[in-house]
Design an enzyme around this catalytic site. Structure first.
Site, PDB file in Angstrom:
ATOM      1  CE1 TYR A 133     -71.954 -74.316 -53.185  1.00 11.05           C
ATOM      2  CE2 TYR A 133     -70.670 -74.116 -55.134  1.00 11.05           C
ATOM      3  CZ  TYR A 133     -71.303 -73.561 -54.108  1.00 11.05           C
ATOM      4  OH  TYR A 133     -70.833 -72.298 -53.918  1.00 11.05           O
ATOM      5  CE  LYS A 186     -74.257 -71.706 -54.815  1.00 15.67           C
ATOM      6  NZ  LYS A 186     -74.641 -70.669 -53.851  1.00 15.67           N
TER       7      LYS A 186
HETATM    8  P1  NDP Z   1     -70.252 -70.389 -44.945  1.00 19.46           P
HETATM    9  O1  NDP Z   1     -70.036 -71.892 -44.919  1.00 19.46           O
HETATM   10  O2  NDP Z   1     -69.043 -69.462 -44.286  1.00 19.46           O
HETATM   11  O3  NDP Z   1     -71.708 -69.764 -44.338  1.00 19.46           O
HETATM   12  C1  NDP Z   1     -72.811 -70.492 -44.935  1.00 19.46           C
HETATM   13  C2  NDP Z   1     -73.967 -69.912 -44.247  1.00 19.46           C
HETATM   14  O4  NDP Z   1     -75.265 -70.202 -44.739  1.00 19.46           O
HETATM   15  C3  NDP Z   1     -74.073 -69.525 -42.793  1.00 19.46           C
HETATM   16  O5  NDP Z   1     -74.255 -68.341 -42.417  1.00 19.46           O
HETATM   17  C4  NDP Z   1     -75.203 -70.482 -42.444  1.00 19.46           C
HETATM   18  O6  NDP Z   1     -75.799 -70.185 -41.471  1.00 19.46           O
HETATM   19  C5  NDP Z   1     -76.123 -70.244 -43.668  1.00 19.46           C
HETATM   20  N1  NDP Z   1     -76.858 -71.347 -43.810  1.00 19.46           N
HETATM   21  C6  NDP Z   1     -76.671 -72.664 -44.221  1.00 19.46           C
HETATM   22  N2  NDP Z   1     -77.982 -73.356 -44.212  1.00 19.46           N
HETATM   23  C7  NDP Z   1     -78.902 -72.642 -44.140  1.00 19.46           C
HETATM   24  C8  NDP Z   1     -80.277 -72.805 -43.754  1.00 19.46           C
HETATM   25  N3  NDP Z   1     -81.132 -73.866 -44.152  1.00 19.46           N
HETATM   26  N4  NDP Z   1     -81.163 -71.667 -43.382  1.00 19.46           N
HETATM   27  C9  NDP Z   1     -80.508 -70.451 -43.230  1.00 19.46           C
HETATM   28  N5  NDP Z   1     -79.081 -70.234 -43.425  1.00 19.46           N
HETATM   29  C10 NDP Z   1     -78.292 -71.103 -43.686  1.00 19.46           C
HETATM   30  O7  NDP Z   1     -70.385 -69.946 -46.685  1.00 19.46           O
HETATM   31  P2  NDP Z   1     -69.690 -68.839 -47.193  1.00 19.46           P
HETATM   32  O8  NDP Z   1     -69.700 -67.562 -46.703  1.00 19.46           O
HETATM   33  O9  NDP Z   1     -68.490 -69.363 -48.027  1.00 19.46           O
HETATM   34  O10 NDP Z   1     -70.986 -68.783 -48.413  1.00 19.46           O
HETATM   35  C11 NDP Z   1     -72.128 -68.087 -48.760  1.00 19.46           C
HETATM   36  C12 NDP Z   1     -72.561 -68.082 -50.029  1.00 19.46           C
HETATM   37  O11 NDP Z   1     -71.524 -67.893 -50.843  1.00 19.46           O
HETATM   38  C13 NDP Z   1     -73.087 -69.671 -50.311  1.00 19.46           C
HETATM   39  O12 NDP Z   1     -74.214 -69.514 -51.133  1.00 19.46           O
HETATM   40  C14 NDP Z   1     -71.880 -70.249 -51.296  1.00 19.46           C
HETATM   41  O13 NDP Z   1     -72.529 -71.127 -52.134  1.00 19.46           O
HETATM   42  C15 NDP Z   1     -71.239 -69.135 -51.991  1.00 19.46           C
HETATM   43  N6  NDP Z   1     -70.071 -69.072 -52.375  1.00 19.46           N
HETATM   44  C16 NDP Z   1     -69.028 -69.130 -51.553  1.00 19.46           C
HETATM   45  C17 NDP Z   1     -67.826 -69.510 -52.379  1.00 19.46           C
HETATM   46  C18 NDP Z   1     -66.512 -69.495 -51.281  1.00 19.46           C
HETATM   47  O14 NDP Z   1     -65.338 -69.878 -51.940  1.00 19.46           O
HETATM   48  N7  NDP Z   1     -66.533 -69.382 -49.905  1.00 19.46           N
HETATM   49  C19 NDP Z   1     -67.597 -69.323 -53.663  1.00 19.46           C
HETATM   50  C20 NDP Z   1     -68.818 -69.180 -54.591  1.00 19.46           C
HETATM   51  C21 NDP Z   1     -69.912 -69.095 -53.925  1.00 19.46           C
HETATM   52  P3  NDP Z   1     -75.535 -71.105 -39.857  1.00 19.46           P
HETATM   53  O15 NDP Z   1     -74.318 -70.586 -39.502  1.00 19.46           O
HETATM   54  O16 NDP Z   1     -76.692 -70.478 -39.159  1.00 19.46           O
HETATM   55  O17 NDP Z   1     -75.588 -72.388 -40.142  1.00 19.46           O
END
Ligand code: NDP
Length: 259
Positions: free
Chosen positions: A163, A167
């Site tokens: 991860y 990033k």
């Molecule tokens: P979630 O696990 O809640 O959601 C992940 C999202 O990514 C879902 O909408 C999922 O869609 C989508 N996704 C994953 N793989 C694919 C793919 N191959 N193609 C299309 N869509 C995909 O994550 P968060 O909301 O927490 O994270 C969102 C972003 O924020 C990420 O990039 C994460 O790294 C970043 N982030 C999050 C933090 C946190 O503490 N939560 C902290 C820092 C950064 P589906 O449901 O269809 O699989």
């Protein structure tokens, strides 16, 4: 024009990858509240459609959910073609979709490493590339990558080498794209969230209070944030309010990386 008017996105079209839940859904709602039509692009069709139905009903903007796996270049290209045909042009791309595997470096299987890099880095590149082609033809736009404070720091206590490498890659990707595409009127910036209450961290919050407490101990603002907390910054970076900003990364982490 008043300063608040420069934040309006009326008439713009935004693609939000992973806009069906978590941080992406919060951003989709915020962009819609600012007036943008929204396209939710994620894998699961039902939750994408439900998010669009909810947000368009709340805000009155147009929107569509288009299921896509961002690691599949042909699907990403088809997504961009469909949005371009339905909405005219694409003004905003929020590269939000991402995953993590918390595995110790010495135990990480190559398949898992490649999966994280494929989604978090290659998927971000593919969406930027194909939306970028549209933006180059249509006088520019704003690309926002939802990266992470993990681009700069070692996370602890959880191990997440793939991860963090992905990033850090998005940091380099953003800098180079901003440089290559400024002449086309395309701005590229990263948002680096800290710990946000979403499905990504749900398991720790529900089953590992010790780890959650360790995270919170490092925060100046003492608690984790809700997914909607990232939306205002995304509106700023999408809009004319940030017209002079490109190639930047902004942390929004409750002071975690300052302590
Ligand atoms: P979630 O696990 O809640 O959601 C992940 C999202 O990514 C879902 O909408 C999922 O869609 C989508 N996704 C994953 N793989 C694919 C793919 N191959 N193609 C299309 N869509 C995909 O994550 P968060 O909301 O927490 O994270 C969102 C972003 O924020 C990420 O990039 C994460 O790294 C970043 N982030 C999050 C933090 C946190 O503490 N939560 C902290 C820092 C950064 P589906 O449901 O269809 O699989």
């Amino acid at each position: 024009m008043s300063v608040l008017d420069t934040f309006r996105l009326d008439g713009d079209t935004a693609i939000i990858t992973g806009g069906n839940r978590g941080i992406g859904k919060g951003i989709a709602r915020a962009l819609a509240e600012a007036g943008a039509d929204i396209v939710v692009a994620n894998r699961d069709a039902d939750s994408g459609a439900a998010a669009i139905e909810e947000i368009t009903a709340e805000t009155g903007v147009d929107g569509v959910a288009i299921p896509v796996d961002i690691t599949d270049e042909a699907k990403v290209e088809a997504l961009v073609e469909q949005v371009s045909a339905e909405f005219g042009s694409i003004d905003i791309l929020v590269n939000n979709a991402g995953i993590t595997y918390n595995v110790r470096a010495e135990q990480m299987e190559l398949d898992d490493w490649e999966r994280v890099i494929d989604i978090n880095l290659t998927g971000v590149f593919l969406c930027a590339k194909h939306v970028g082609i549209d933006m180059i033809e249509n006088d520019g736009g704003s690309i926002i990558n939802i990266s992470s404070i993990s681009a700069y720091i070692a996370n602890h206590p959880q191990p997440q080498v793939g991860y963090n490498a992905s990033k850090a890659g998005v940091e380099g990707l953003k800098t180079q794209l901003a440089s290559e595409w400024a002449k086309y009127g395309i701005r590229v910036n990263n948002i680096n969230p800290g710990y946000i209450r979403t499905d990504m961290v749900k398991d720790v919050l529900e089953n590992d209070p010790k780890m959650a407490a360790e995270w919170k101990r490092e925060m100046l603002l003492e608690d984790m944030a809700d997914p909607d907390s990232i939306g205002a910054l995304a509106v700023y970076l999408s809009s004319d309010a940030s017209w002079y900003m490109t190639g930047e990364s902004i942390s929004i982490d409750g002071g975690y990386t300052v302590r």
